[in-house]
Design an enzyme around this catalytic site. Structure first.
Site, PDB file in Angstrom:
ATOM      1  CB  SER A 144      73.514  61.213  32.440  1.00 50.06           C
ATOM      2  OG  SER A 144      72.200  60.688  32.372  1.00 50.06           O
ATOM      3  CE1 TYR A 157      71.587  66.072  33.980  1.00 50.63           C
ATOM      4  CE2 TYR A 157      70.551  64.257  32.792  1.00 50.63           C
ATOM      5  CZ  TYR A 157      71.376  64.711  33.805  1.00 50.63           C
ATOM      6  OH  TYR A 157      71.996  63.812  34.633  1.00 50.63           O
TER       7      TYR A 157
HETATM    8  C1  BGC Z   1      69.121  61.955  35.847  1.00 45.50           C
HETATM    9  C2  BGC Z   1      67.987  61.426  36.685  1.00 45.50           C
HETATM   10  C3  BGC Z   1      67.286  60.272  35.993  1.00 45.50           C
HETATM   11  C4  BGC Z   1      68.296  59.245  35.550  1.00 45.50           C
HETATM   12  C5  BGC Z   1      67.656  58.091  34.785  1.00 45.50           C
HETATM   13  C6  BGC Z   1      70.022  60.821  35.430  1.00 45.50           C
HETATM   14  O1  BGC Z   1      71.005  61.310  34.608  1.00 45.50           O
HETATM   15  O2  BGC Z   1      69.851  62.896  36.594  1.00 45.50           O
HETATM   16  O3  BGC Z   1      67.073  62.471  36.939  1.00 45.50           O
HETATM   17  O4  BGC Z   1      66.362  59.667  36.867  1.00 45.50           O
HETATM   18  O5  BGC Z   1      69.271  59.840  34.746  1.00 45.50           O
HETATM   19  O6  BGC Z   1      66.774  58.542  33.812  1.00 45.50           O
END
Ligand code: BGC
Length: 256
Positions: A144, A157
Site C-alpha cells: 500500500s 495497518y
Molecule cells: C487502503 C485504503 C485507502 C488507500 C489510500 C489503501 O491501502 O486500503 O483504505 O483509501 O490506501 O489511502
C-alpha cells in the site's frame, strides 16, 4: 506466446477486489491460477468463471491465512493440482479503523496476522518449493502507499505494510542468489470493497480525490496489469522494489 504460458500462480484473497482482477490478468497471460479465498465462496466461483472465459484453468482453495498450517496446505494443494508453483501473489489484506487508544488486541492480531505473518509464511512455504525444484520463482506482495505514508486511525495497518516493505527488501537480498525475485505493488485508493465506506460517503470521497493528482480513484485493473508484468520473465532483473499505483497520491503536496 503469452507472457505466463506454463506458469502456475497462487493469489491469496483472489475472490474479490484487486485479487479477482489479478487472477484474471494472470490467466489472460496464460497462467494457471490457484484462487485462494477466506469467506466468499460465490465470489471465488465468479473468479473461476472469469478465468475460464479467458481460456485458462484454475483451482479454488479456502484458507484461513491466520493459520500457518493452512497456508502450508494451500501451497501443498497447489503443487498437487498443477505440479508446481512459479508465482505467489500475496494479495489478501485487511484494515480496521479505530482511534489508537481503542484498538483491541483481537483487531491488532487480525491485521498483523493477515497482512504480515501470512505473507511471511506463505512466502516461506513457496520458497521451500522453489529451492527444492531449483525454480527461480517470483513473489509479488500487494502492499500500500501506507508502507510509507502515515494513515491516522490505521496504525496497525501501517505497521503491517511498513513491515512488508522490509520483508521485500530483506528477501530480495537473501533469495537473490537463487534467482528468486520479490517486489511490492503498492496501491493508493482503488475502488474495491476495502474502500466501501469511502465509496458510500460522497463528502469523504471528494476529500480523498482532492489529494490525488490524477483526480480519481484507481481501478483493480490498474494494479493487476503491473502484477502480470512483474510475474513474467520480462521482469527478471527487478527485485526488492516497491511500485506505487496511486494516481500520484503518495508524493502529493500543495499549499492551498
Ligand atoms: C487502503 C485504503 C485507502 C488507500 C489510500 C489503501 O491501502 O486500503 O483504505 O483509501 O490506501 O489511502
Amino acid at each position: 506466446m503469452k507472457k505466463l504460458e506454463n506458469k502456475v500462480a497462487i493469489v491469496t484473497g483472489g475472490s474479490g477486489g484487486i485479487g479477482q482482477s489479478i487472477c484474471q490478468f494472470l490467466a489472460r497471460e496464460g497462467a494457471k491460477v490457484v484462487i485462494n479465498y477466506h469467506s466468499d465462496a460465490q465470489e471465488a466461483q465468479e473468479t473461476q468463471e472469469k478465468i475460464q472465459e479467458v481460456g485458462s484453468e484454475s483451482h479454488i482453495v479456502q484458507t484461513n491465512l491466520a493459520k500457518v498450517d493452512q497456508i502450508e496446505n494451500l501451497v501443498r494443494e497447489s503443487i498437487e493440482r498443477f505440479g508446481k508453483v512459479d508465482v505467489l501473489v500475496n494479495n489478501a489484506g485487511i484494515e480496521k479503523r479505530a482511534d489508537f487508544w481503542d484498538v483491541t488486541e483481537e483487531d491488532y492480531d487480525l491485521v498483523l496476522n493477515i497482512n504480515l505473518k501470512a505473507v511471511f509464511f506463505a512466502t516461506q512455504a513457496v520458497v521451500k518449493h522453489f529451492r527444492a525444484t531449483n525454480n527461480p520463482g517470483k513473489i509479488i506482495n500487494i502492499s500500500s502507499v501506507h508502507e510509507e505514508l502515515p494513515f491516522p486511525h490505521f496504525t496497525s495497518y501501517c505497521a503491517s505494510k511498513g513491515g512488508l516493505k522490509m520483508i521485500t527488501r530483506n528477501l530480495a537480498v537473501e533469495l537473490g542468489s537463487m534467482g528468486i525475485t520479490i517486489n511490492n505493488v503498492s496501491p493508493g485508493a482503488i475502488a474495491t470493497p476495502i474502500n466501501q465506506n469511502l465509496l458510500n460517503n460522497p463528502e469523504l470521497l471528494q476529500k480523498v480525490t482532492k489529494n490525488i493528482p490524477l483526480g480519481h480513484l484507481g481501478e483493480p485493473e490498474d494494479v493487476a496489469a503491473l502484477v502480470a508484468f512483474l510475474a513474467s520473465d520480462e521482469a527478471k532483473y527487478i527485485t526488492g522494489s516497491t511500485f506505487y499505483v496511486d494516481g500520484g497520491l503518495l508524493w502529493n503536496y500543495q499549499e492551498q
